[in-house]
Design a protein around this motif. Structure first.
Motif, mmCIF file in Angstrom:
data_model
loop_
_atom_site.group_PDB
_atom_site.id
_atom_site.type_symbol
_atom_site.label_atom_id
_atom_site.label_comp_id
_atom_site.label_asym_id
_atom_site.label_seq_id
_atom_site.Cartn_x
_atom_site.Cartn_y
_atom_site.Cartn_z
ATOM 1 N N PHE A 145 0.819 -1.203 0.000
ATOM 2 C CA PHE A 145 0.000 0.000 0.000
ATOM 3 C C PHE A 145 0.857 1.259 0.000
ATOM 4 C CE2 PHE A 145 -1.513 3.347 2.911
ATOM 5 C CZ PHE A 145 -2.536 3.880 2.131
ATOM 6 N N GLN A 146 1.892 1.289 0.839
ATOM 7 C CA GLN A 146 2.734 2.479 0.959
ATOM 8 C C GLN A 146 3.419 2.823 -0.360
ATOM 9 O OE1 GLN A 146 3.104 4.712 3.256
ATOM 10 N NE2 GLN A 146 1.850 3.769 4.837
ATOM 11 N N LYS A 147 3.872 1.813 -1.091
ATOM 12 C CA LYS A 147 4.534 2.061 -2.372
ATOM 13 C C LYS A 147 3.572 2.680 -3.383
ATOM 14 C CE LYS A 147 7.868 -1.706 -1.809
ATOM 15 N NZ LYS A 147 8.284 -3.047 -2.288
ATOM 16 N N ILE A 148 2.389 2.091 -3.509
ATOM 17 C CA ILE A 148 1.385 2.602 -4.451
ATOM 18 C C ILE A 148 0.919 3.994 -4.035
ATOM 19 C CG2 ILE A 148 -0.907 2.210 -5.418
ATOM 20 C CD1 ILE A 148 -0.412 -0.799 -5.013
ATOM 21 N N TYR A 149 0.700 4.162 -2.744
ATOM 22 C CA TYR A 149 0.208 5.426 -2.186
ATOM 23 C C TYR A 149 1.193 6.573 -2.445
ATOM 24 C CZ TYR A 149 -0.894 8.725 1.617
ATOM 25 O OH TYR A 149 -1.181 9.846 2.351
ATOM 26 N N LYS A 150 2.466 6.331 -2.201
ATOM 27 C CA LYS A 150 3.470 7.373 -2.406
ATOM 28 C C LYS A 150 3.570 7.773 -3.873
ATOM 29 C CE LYS A 150 6.484 6.539 1.569
ATOM 30 N NZ LYS A 150 7.855 6.224 2.026
ATOM 31 N N CYS A 151 3.492 6.807 -4.761
ATOM 32 C CA CYS A 151 3.547 7.112 -6.202
ATOM 33 C C CYS A 151 2.346 7.944 -6.631
ATOM 34 C CB CYS A 151 3.608 5.823 -7.010
ATOM 35 S SG CYS A 151 5.177 4.947 -6.865
ATOM 36 N N CYS A 152 1.161 7.573 -6.148
ATOM 37 C CA CYS A 152 -0.060 8.311 -6.508
ATOM 38 C C CYS A 152 -0.009 9.752 -6.003
ATOM 39 C CB CYS A 152 -1.287 7.602 -5.930
ATOM 40 S SG CYS A 152 -1.722 6.079 -6.771
ATOM 41 N N LEU A 153 0.366 9.934 -4.737
ATOM 42 C CA LEU A 153 0.424 11.288 -4.180
ATOM 43 C C LEU A 153 1.478 12.132 -4.876
ATOM 44 C CD1 LEU A 153 -0.076 11.183 -0.315
ATOM 45 C CD2 LEU A 153 -1.736 11.578 -2.111
ATOM 46 N N THR A 154 2.609 11.538 -5.214
ATOM 47 C CA THR A 154 3.670 12.280 -5.899
ATOM 48 C C THR A 154 3.197 12.764 -7.266
ATOM 49 O OG1 THR A 154 5.380 11.004 -4.758
ATOM 50 C CG2 THR A 154 6.032 12.178 -6.759
ATOM 51 N N LEU A 155 2.529 11.907 -8.014
ATOM 52 C CA LEU A 155 2.010 12.293 -9.331
ATOM 53 C C LEU A 155 0.958 13.394 -9.212
ATOM 54 C CD1 LEU A 155 1.708 8.790 -11.048
ATOM 55 C CD2 LEU A 155 3.369 10.603 -11.563
ATOM 56 N N LEU A 156 0.076 13.282 -8.210
ATOM 57 C CA LEU A 156 -0.950 14.308 -8.003
ATOM 58 C C LEU A 156 -0.324 15.645 -7.609
ATOM 59 C CD1 LEU A 156 -3.635 12.195 -6.117
ATOM 60 C CD2 LEU A 156 -3.900 13.219 -8.389
ATOM 61 N N ALA A 157 0.709 15.591 -6.763
ATOM 62 C CA ALA A 157 1.386 16.820 -6.338
ATOM 63 C C ALA A 157 2.103 17.489 -7.506
ATOM 64 C CB ALA A 157 2.376 16.505 -5.219
ATOM 65 N N LEU A 158 2.800 16.704 -8.311
ATOM 66 C CA LEU A 158 3.493 17.268 -9.473
ATOM 67 C C LEU A 158 2.496 17.880 -10.464
ATOM 68 C CD1 LEU A 158 6.208 14.519 -10.065
ATOM 69 C CD2 LEU A 158 6.519 16.788 -9.045
ATOM 70 N N ARG A 159 1.331 17.247 -10.600
ATOM 71 C CA ARG A 159 0.294 17.797 -11.476
ATOM 72 C C ARG A 159 -0.178 19.165 -10.963
ATOM 73 N NH1 ARG A 159 -5.410 17.320 -11.208
ATOM 74 N NH2 ARG A 159 -6.430 17.714 -13.224
ATOM 75 N N LEU A 160 -0.376 19.278 -9.658
ATOM 76 C CA LEU A 160 -0.796 20.562 -9.081
ATOM 77 C C LEU A 160 0.255 21.649 -9.294
ATOM 78 C CD1 LEU A 160 -2.509 19.941 -5.618
ATOM 79 C CD2 LEU A 160 -3.544 20.688 -7.756
#
Length: 250
Positions: free
Chosen positions: A228-243
Motif C-alpha cells: 500500500f505504501q509504495k502505491i500510495y506514495k507514487c499516486c500522491l507524488t504524481l498528483l502533487a506534481l500535477r498541481l
C-alpha cells in the motif's frame, strides 16, 4: 439542475470527487492514515482554491466521525481530551491566520506539503503519550490543518501509530481528527465561507466516505501495508506534481 447540485462543477468532476471520497475513507480505515491527503490532492485539481480546505474539512468530518463511532469502545479518553485542548487553542489563533493567506497559493502549498509528508520519514518519539506532548500536538497539527487541510500524517506520527493495537489507534486518530475538522468548519464559518452553496456535493461525498469506511474496516489488518505504501506514495507524488504544473501554467 445537476450543475446546481455540483455548484458549477461538471458531472465528470463530481463523479471523480465521490470516488475519491470513497477511496480516501477506505484507505484511512484500512491503513490508519493517508485518505485525507489523497482526497485533498484530487480536490485541489478540480475545486476552486477558496472552497478547497473548508469543503475537505466537512467531508473528512463525516469520514472520521463514522470511523470514530464504529471504533468508539477502544477510545483512550484521557489522551483524546489533552489533544483536543490544544486543538481548541489553535482554532482561536486560526481565525486570524486564514484571513492572511492568498488563496491562489493554497493548491501549491498543499502540493509541497504533501510531497514533504510523503517522502520525509515521520518520527515517532513518544510525544503523544503525555499531556504536554498531546496539547502541543493538538496546537501544531490543527494550525497545519487550517492551512493545508491534510494534517493526518502529522497527527498519526504524533499519536504513535504502532504504539497500541490497530483498533486503539483507529479510535483515537479518528476521534481527534473529527474534532480537528469540526473546529476547521467553525473557523471557516466565522470567516464567512458559504458552506450552503456546497452542501449537496458535501453530503454526497460524506455518504460515499461512509461506505468507504465500512469497506476499509473490513480490510483492517488484512492487506500488506508495505505494498500500500509504495502505491500510495507514487499516486500522491504524481498528483502533487500535477498541481505544481497547473499552478505555474496559469
Amino acid at each position: 439542475m445537476l450543475e446546481t447540485f455540483l455548484n458549477g462543477l461538471s458531472t465528470g468532476d463530481g463523479m471523480v470527487l465521490l470516488i475519491a471520497s470513497f477511496i480516501g475513507s477506505a484507505m484511512t480505515a484500512a491503513f490508519g492514515v493517508g485518505g485525507g491527503a489523497f482526497l485533498i490532492m484530487v480536490m485541489a485539481g478540480i475545486m476552486p482554491a477558496l472552497a478547497l480546505i473548508p469543503v475537505h474539512g466537512v467531508v473528512q468530518l463525516g469520514s472520521n466521525a463514522s470511523r470514530a463511532v464504529l471504533a468508539r469502545q477502544h477510545l483512550d479518553r484521557p489522551r483524546f481530551f489533552w489533544f483536543c485542548l490544544g486543538a481548541c487553542a489553535a482554532a482561536l489563533v486560526s481565525i486570524w491566520l486564514i484571513g492572511a493567506i492568498n488563496t491562489r497559493w493554497i493548491p501549491l502549498l498543499i502540493a509541497f506539503f504533501v510531497l514533504l509528508i510523503t517522502w520525509m520519514p515521520m518520527p515517532s518519539v513518544g510525544l503523544g503519550r503525555h499531556a504536554p506532548g498531546l496539547i502541543s500536538g493538538g496546537v501544531l497539527t490543527t494550525l497545519g490543518s487550517m492551512l493545508v487541510g491534510a494534517s493526518g500524517p502529522l497527527v498519526s506520527a504524533w499519536l504513535n501509530k504502532d504504539a497500541d493495537n490497530r483498533w486503539h489507534y483507529t479510535a483515537l486518530f479518528s476521534s481527534v481528527m473529527t474534532v480537528q475538522h469540526l473546529l476547521k468548519i467553525l473557523v471557516f464559518g466565522v470567516a464567512g465561507f458559504a458552506f450552503v452553496a456546497w452542501l449537496p456535493l458535501m453530503l454526497a461525498m460524506v455518504v460515499a466516505g461512509y461506505f468507504g469506511t465500512r469497506l476499509g474496516l473490513l480490510l483492517l489488518g488484512k492487506w500488506p501495508e508495505s505494498l500500500f505504501q509504495k502505491i500510495y506514495k507514487c499516486c500522491l507524488t504524481l498528483l502533487a506534481l500535477r498541481l505544481i504544473f497547473m499552478h505555474f501554467m496559469q
